[in-house]
Design a protein around this motif. Structure first.
Motif, short mmCIF file in Angstrom:
data_model
loop_
_atom_site.label_atom_id
_atom_site.label_comp_id
_atom_site.label_asym_id
_atom_site.label_seq_id
_atom_site.Cartn_x
_atom_site.Cartn_y
_atom_site.Cartn_z
N ASN A 14 50.36 184.87 65.53
CA ASN A 14 51.56 184.41 64.81
C ASN A 14 52.83 185.12 65.25
O ASN A 14 53.91 184.56 65.24
CB ASN A 14 51.39 184.58 63.31
CG ASN A 14 50.69 183.35 62.75
OD1 ASN A 14 50.70 182.30 63.39
ND2 ASN A 14 50.06 183.49 61.59
N TYR A 15 52.66 186.38 65.68
CA TYR A 15 53.85 187.14 66.07
C TYR A 15 54.50 186.59 67.34
O TYR A 15 55.70 186.75 67.54
CB TYR A 15 53.50 188.62 66.31
CG TYR A 15 53.02 189.34 65.06
CD1 TYR A 15 53.83 189.41 63.93
CD2 TYR A 15 51.78 189.95 65.01
CE1 TYR A 15 53.40 190.07 62.78
CE2 TYR A 15 51.34 190.62 63.88
CZ TYR A 15 52.15 190.66 62.76
OH TYR A 15 51.73 191.30 61.63
N LEU A 16 53.68 186.00 68.20
CA LEU A 16 54.27 185.61 69.49
C LEU A 16 54.87 184.21 69.50
O LEU A 16 55.49 183.80 70.48
CB LEU A 16 53.29 185.80 70.64
CG LEU A 16 51.92 185.14 70.59
CD1 LEU A 16 51.88 183.93 71.49
CD2 LEU A 16 50.89 186.16 71.07
N ARG A 17 54.65 183.42 68.44
CA ARG A 17 55.26 182.09 68.39
C ARG A 17 56.77 182.16 68.55
O ARG A 17 57.36 183.08 67.98
CB ARG A 17 54.98 181.45 67.01
CG ARG A 17 53.68 180.74 66.93
CD ARG A 17 53.46 180.26 65.50
NE ARG A 17 52.07 180.24 65.15
CZ ARG A 17 51.22 179.28 65.51
NH1 ARG A 17 51.64 178.28 66.24
NH2 ARG A 17 49.96 179.33 65.16
N PRO A 18 57.44 181.25 69.20
CA PRO A 18 56.95 180.10 69.93
C PRO A 18 56.73 180.40 71.42
O PRO A 18 56.79 179.48 72.24
CB PRO A 18 58.08 179.08 69.76
CG PRO A 18 59.31 179.94 69.76
CD PRO A 18 58.92 181.27 69.18
N ALA A 19 56.51 181.68 71.78
CA ALA A 19 56.29 181.99 73.20
C ALA A 19 55.00 181.35 73.68
O ALA A 19 54.01 181.31 72.94
CB ALA A 19 56.24 183.50 73.39
N SER A 20 55.02 180.86 74.91
CA SER A 20 53.83 180.22 75.48
C SER A 20 53.92 180.23 76.99
O SER A 20 55.02 180.23 77.56
CB SER A 20 53.79 178.76 75.00
OG SER A 20 52.99 177.98 75.86
N GLY A 21 52.76 180.22 77.65
CA GLY A 21 52.71 180.15 79.11
C GLY A 21 53.41 178.89 79.61
O GLY A 21 53.78 178.79 80.78
N PHE A 22 53.58 177.94 78.72
CA PHE A 22 54.29 176.70 79.03
C PHE A 22 55.72 177.00 79.50
O PHE A 22 56.35 176.20 80.16
CB PHE A 22 54.32 175.87 77.75
CG PHE A 22 54.51 174.41 77.98
CD1 PHE A 22 53.61 173.69 78.74
CD2 PHE A 22 55.59 173.73 77.43
CE1 PHE A 22 53.77 172.34 78.96
CE2 PHE A 22 55.76 172.37 77.65
CZ PHE A 22 54.85 171.68 78.41
N GLN A 23 56.21 178.16 79.09
CA GLN A 23 57.59 178.55 79.45
C GLN A 23 57.60 179.47 80.67
O GLN A 23 58.62 180.11 80.93
CB GLN A 23 58.25 179.26 78.27
CG GLN A 23 58.36 178.39 77.04
CD GLN A 23 58.11 179.16 75.74
OE1 GLN A 23 58.03 180.38 75.75
NE2 GLN A 23 57.95 178.44 74.64
N SER A 24 56.49 179.55 81.40
CA SER A 24 56.48 180.41 82.59
C SER A 24 57.28 179.75 83.71
O SER A 24 56.84 178.78 84.33
CB SER A 24 55.03 180.66 83.06
OG SER A 24 55.05 181.22 84.36
N LEU A 25 58.45 180.28 83.95
CA LEU A 25 59.33 179.73 84.99
C LEU A 25 58.65 179.80 86.35
O LEU A 25 58.67 178.84 87.13
CB LEU A 25 60.65 180.52 85.01
CG LEU A 25 61.60 180.21 86.15
CD1 LEU A 25 62.11 178.78 86.08
CD2 LEU A 25 62.79 181.17 86.15
N GLN A 26 58.03 180.94 86.62
CA GLN A 26 57.44 181.11 87.95
C GLN A 26 56.29 180.13 88.19
O GLN A 26 56.09 179.68 89.31
CB GLN A 26 56.95 182.54 88.11
CG GLN A 26 58.06 183.56 88.13
CD GLN A 26 57.59 184.85 88.78
OE1 GLN A 26 57.91 185.13 89.92
NE2 GLN A 26 56.82 185.62 88.06
N PHE A 27 55.54 179.81 87.14
CA PHE A 27 54.44 178.87 87.32
C PHE A 27 54.99 177.49 87.71
O PHE A 27 54.47 176.82 88.60
CB PHE A 27 53.61 178.78 86.03
CG PHE A 27 52.35 177.96 86.20
CD1 PHE A 27 51.27 178.46 86.93
CD2 PHE A 27 52.24 176.69 85.66
CE1 PHE A 27 50.12 177.71 87.11
CE2 PHE A 27 51.09 175.93 85.83
CZ PHE A 27 50.02 176.44 86.55
#
Ligand code: HEM
Length: 393
Positions: A128-141
């Motif tokens: 819950n602490y990391l929301r809304p961070a997600s690998g979906f936001q990995s610019l490099q990927f």
């Protein structure tokens, strides 16, 4: 770089201190370890509810991002070499760098296992602490995907607007736009394959000869089928020959190839596909051995990224099941599973080459003069380069 280990070590006693701090940088300084090693901010700890596994979660992601950076660095350099007319002497360097990318990807595929030592309950403690961070936001990927050649139209629907998550981050958006507009590796490889020596009518005229060899092979197979005494076996064999004919028609008839390209089922131009088949059939010729290795490494890259996607999906299912949404807002497991398709393979045509191969005995022979002609990787006008080479012999 100065040797930091020498400063207080026993070995230094009585010896001249060659690693004098003033003379150069220390290990930690050079690697900016103060930055890297203080970049693990545990949100659970900040919320006075420390969760042991959050440390591993952060370090794992950071390790991935560092390796992504290295892959992009290698990839950019390979693209730069490919974007000029490739000199023969540069193939070795390309091979070296592609191989490096492959080895890094192997590490990345296996690295998933380390994070899997965390249990879903452990993850739940800090998710819950990391929301809304997600690998979906990995610019490099995303940069990596684009620079390899994943096309927006081939992304699954949910992901066609992948830039949205970068909001107003101008720097990120600029980098992404550039990665979409500059030629990706797949396109540069395509152009390189189109220039393969031996394709032009003035030279070996490989395509014509290959077509003749396929016709001969199919004629012989048809004859064997016709002579079969058992009606059932005959029917089966003739059907098989017809299916093979259809398969070959898809490469010999330009219109069918183009239609498949329009549908995204084939990616390489007709000429590039010819180049790839030529290299695959004549890989034992010294002239084609390194290009053949390049093609293999490109397939390795595609397969390893697919394997990473697969391992990641399995891990996600283990951690959050199949019905929970991701912290990035997607359907989670189901979205990720849809990215496992061929749409995300940029060198899918190379995988499919084996469909068109013919037995060694049918491969058109190269005469000595043709072998000599093949010594130049053509650039542009086939005939003139061929002539130039002949004069030099
Ligand atoms: C407990 C571990 C992990 C879980 C539960 C997890 C979960 C997810 C989920 C649900 C998504 C879909 C987008 C969303 O809605 O959030 C996603 C995407 C993604 N994750 Fe992870 N992830 C984990 C670890 C990692 C690691 C270690 C990496 C390494 C960089 C990573 C990189 C990515 C990337 C690049 C995407 C985008 C994939 C795509 O859109 O094709 N994830 N993750």
């Amino acid at each position: 770089m100065s040797c930091p280990l020498n400063r207080n070590s026993d070995h230094a006693v009585g010896e001249e201190n060659l690693c004098n701090h003033e003379a150069g940088m220390l290990y930690g300084e050079y690697l900016m370890l103060d930055k890297i090693l203080s970049a693990q901010r545990l949100l659970s700890q900040e919320n006075s509810d420390p969760v042991h596994d959050e440390h591993l979660f952060i370090v794992t992601h950071q390790a991935y991002e560092l390796w992504f950076k290295q892959i992009i660095f290698e990839l950019d350099s390979i693209r730069a070499i490919f974007s000029e007319v490739l000199e023969e002497t540069q193939t070795l360097e390309i091979l070296k760098r592609l191989n490096r990318i492959v080895l890094i990807l192997k590490v990345l595929v296996d690295q998933v296992m380390i994070l899997e030592t965390m249990t879903p309950l452990d993850f739940m403690d800090f998710r819950n602490y990391l929301r809304p961070a997600s690998g979906f936001q990995s610019l490099q990927f995303r940069l990596l995907e684009n620079k390899l050649g994943v096309k927006v139209q081939n992304r699954v629907k949910y992901n066609t607007n992948y830039m949205k998550v970068f909001g107003h981050d101008k720097k990120a958006l600029k980098a992404l736009n550039m990665s979409e507009t500059q030629p990706p590796l797949s396109e540069l490889v395509e152009k390189w394959l189109e220039r393969a020596p031996g394709l032009g009518p003035g030279e070996f005229d490989f395509w014509k000869k290959f077509q003749e060899a396929v016709e001969q092979l199919l004629d012989e197979q048809r004859e064997i089928a016709e002579n079969e005494k058992s009606e059932a076996v005959k029917k089966y064999l003739l059907n098989d020959v017809r299916k093979r004919e259809e398969v070959y028609e898809s490469i010999f008839t330009r219109e069918i190839h183009d239609a498949l390209m329009m549908r995204g089922e084939r990616r390489f131009s007709h000429k590039a596909l010819q180049g790839a088949i030529l290299i695959t059939l004549y890989r034992d010729e010294p002239r084609f051995s390194q290009p053949h290795q390049i093609l293999n490494l490109l397939m390795d890259i595609d397969s390893l990224i697919t394997k990473w996607r697969y391992n990641h999906v399995l891990m996600v299912q283990r951690m959050i099941g199949s019905s929970q949404f991701g912290t990035g807002g997607s359907s989670g497991y189901h979205y990720l599973r849809s990215t496992l398709s061929d749409r995300y393979k940029v060198f899918v045509d190379l995988f499919n080459l084996s469909t068109f191969l013919i037995p060694r005995a049918y491969i058109p022979r190269l005469s000595t003069s043709i072998k000599r002609q093949l010594c130049l990787w053509q650039n542009g006008d086939d005939s003139s380069d061929g002539e130039k080479f002949d004069k030099n012999v």
